[in-house]
Design a protein around this motif. Structure first.
Motif, mmCIF file in Angstrom:
data_model
loop_
_atom_site.group_PDB
_atom_site.id
_atom_site.type_symbol
_atom_site.label_atom_id
_atom_site.label_comp_id
_atom_site.label_asym_id
_atom_site.label_seq_id
_atom_site.Cartn_x
_atom_site.Cartn_y
_atom_site.Cartn_z
ATOM 1 N N ALA A 288 19.228 63.820 41.527
ATOM 2 C CA ALA A 288 19.725 64.856 42.607
ATOM 3 C C ALA A 288 19.612 66.137 41.914
ATOM 4 C CB ALA A 288 21.137 64.454 42.636
ATOM 5 N N GLU A 289 19.248 66.364 40.685
ATOM 6 C CA GLU A 289 19.193 67.802 40.311
ATOM 7 C C GLU A 289 17.897 68.224 40.290
ATOM 8 O OE1 GLU A 289 21.742 69.408 39.137
ATOM 9 O OE2 GLU A 289 23.015 67.607 39.667
ATOM 10 N N GLU A 290 16.980 67.374 40.738
ATOM 11 C CA GLU A 290 15.320 67.938 41.071
ATOM 12 C C GLU A 290 15.169 67.883 42.333
ATOM 13 O OE1 GLU A 290 13.725 64.715 38.728
ATOM 14 O OE2 GLU A 290 14.983 65.286 36.782
ATOM 15 N N ASP A 291 13.868 68.403 42.764
ATOM 16 C CA ASP A 291 13.319 68.532 43.944
ATOM 17 C C ASP A 291 12.204 67.328 44.354
ATOM 18 O OD1 ASP A 291 14.640 71.109 44.213
ATOM 19 O OD2 ASP A 291 13.050 72.134 43.071
ATOM 20 N N GLY A 292 12.231 66.423 43.844
ATOM 21 C CA GLY A 292 11.450 65.332 43.790
ATOM 22 C C GLY A 292 11.582 64.717 45.419
ATOM 23 N N GLU A 293 12.462 64.377 45.802
ATOM 24 C CA GLU A 293 12.703 63.734 46.920
ATOM 25 C C GLU A 293 12.426 64.820 48.209
ATOM 26 O OE1 GLU A 293 15.947 62.196 50.507
ATOM 27 O OE2 GLU A 293 16.693 62.415 48.241
ATOM 28 N N LEU A 294 12.753 66.260 48.049
ATOM 29 C CA LEU A 294 12.372 67.138 48.898
ATOM 30 C C LEU A 294 10.950 67.594 49.145
ATOM 31 C CD1 LEU A 294 13.642 69.042 51.237
ATOM 32 C CD2 LEU A 294 13.882 70.777 49.355
ATOM 33 N N PHE A 295 10.399 67.401 47.657
ATOM 34 C CA PHE A 295 8.983 67.566 47.613
ATOM 35 C C PHE A 295 8.309 66.541 48.646
ATOM 36 C CE2 PHE A 295 5.118 65.561 45.485
ATOM 37 C CZ PHE A 295 4.194 66.477 46.051
ATOM 38 N N ARG A 296 8.513 65.196 48.700
ATOM 39 C CA ARG A 296 7.832 64.201 49.302
ATOM 40 C C ARG A 296 8.062 64.576 50.758
ATOM 41 N NH1 ARG A 296 6.309 59.803 46.253
ATOM 42 N NH2 ARG A 296 6.375 60.373 43.990
ATOM 43 N N TRP A 297 9.327 64.729 51.115
ATOM 44 C CA TRP A 297 9.763 64.797 52.687
ATOM 45 C C TRP A 297 8.828 65.950 53.108
ATOM 46 C CZ3 TRP A 297 11.347 61.009 55.062
ATOM 47 C CH2 TRP A 297 12.596 60.159 54.555
#
Length: 316
Positions: A288-297
């Motif tokens: 949750a502290e990183e941008d990994g999910e938003l990057f993929r979306w």
């Protein structure tokens, strides 16, 4: 005595008559209530108005996100509030290379928007070839005719999403005496002039220190959106951490998407006919502290928007 008996009998009759009268009145009252017209107020709630506290609302959505992950999709519930996912129309059609229906792909290419490829052990993919797709065909046991069909599908508008690489543990290669030949293992990953469907790639090789046969000391790679990647605005912290002794990932020498602090690309894309090929290291997405999910979306939304599918209105 006769008089007393008469009084008692009279009292009993009165009680019985009163009881029957009361019973009849109750039945009449109940009948009137049942036959009477009544109005019922119905409250309408929006479809996104209720979110169970202990149930996963977005299971079907996350079964398809992200395409490639060492962590099973049902274990991940997303880092954002429910209204973020309510806006997502999960109508895209993506499939792993191992699940492709080749007859369907041949007869109805539009059956799939995206085909994605996972990482492969070098024991199944073989020594790194000049054409990385030859390693893919070995690992997935795909015929040359189907590989040609895959290439044509991309050229005609499909998206090949490649987080594939080769990995190995320390005990993949041994000396005849039984010792481990690390130099020979490293040589399996040494290849210049590699390509994916003729597009040149550079291999990002990660060599971990070994604490024993199965545990490795690895370094964490921090990535951010490339300056030219306007579709990834706000992506500042995407993490990749190798988990094997040696891992190697082919990254297209093309338009960068994610770069490290030195500007080296670890995710990129290239147009291929009417379609597109994306290559990237399999970065984390569940912290949750990183941008990994938003990057993929964001990347997924941009890819599909290019195909005419506006399915992520809330992502800015």
């Amino acid at each position: 005595m006769k008089r007393i008996a008469f009084v008692i009998l009279l009292a009993v009759q009165i009680i019985v008559l009163v009881g029957c009268s009361t019973k009849n009145e109750s039945l009449e009252k109940m009948e009137k209530e049942l036959l009477a017209e009544k109005s019922v107020i119905i409250y309408a709630l929006p479809s996104n108005g209720i979110h169970p506290m202990n149930e996963w609302t977005y299971y079907d959505l996350f079964k398809k996100f992200p395409f490639v992950s060492p962590q099973a999709s049902f274990e991940y519930k997303g880092k954002f509030l429910p209204n973020f996912y309510d806006d997502i129309n999960g109508s895209w059609k993506a499939v792993g290379l191992d699940k492709v229906d080749w007859q369907r792909l041949s007869e109805t290419p539009a059956s799939y928007d995206i085909i994605h490829i996972q990482s492969m052990g070098i024991s199944s993919a073989g020594k790194l070839e000049n054409d990385f797709m030859m390693n893919v065909s070995k690992a997935y046991n795909i015929s040359s005719s189907n590989m040609k069909l895959l290439r044509q599908w991309v050229e005609n508008g499909g998206v090949l999403w490649c987080e594939a690489g080769l990995w190995t543990s320390r005990f993949e290669t041994f000396y005849p005496s039984g010792g481990i030949d690390d130099a020979k293992t490293m040589s399996l990953f040494s290849k210049e002039g590699s390509s994916i469907f003729g597009l040149p790639v550079s291999h990002r090789v990660f060599h971990s220190a070994s604490s024993d046969m199965v545990n490795y000391e690895t370094n964490t790679l921090k990535l951010k959106a490339a300056a030219s990647a306007s579709q990834l605005t706000g992506i500042e912290k995407v993490i990749f951490k190798p988990t094997s002794f040696i891992e190697s990932y082919p990254i297209l020498n093309a338009t960068p998407l994610l770069v490290d602090e030195k500007g080296s690309s670890y995710a990129s894309y290239a147009l291929f006919g009417k379609g597109m090929i994306i290559t990237m290291v399999p970065s984390q997405y569940w912290n949750a502290e990183e941008d990994g999910e938003l990057f993929r979306w964001k990347l997924l939304g941009w890819v599909l928007e290019r195909k005419g599918q506006k399915i992520f209105p809330s992502i800015k």
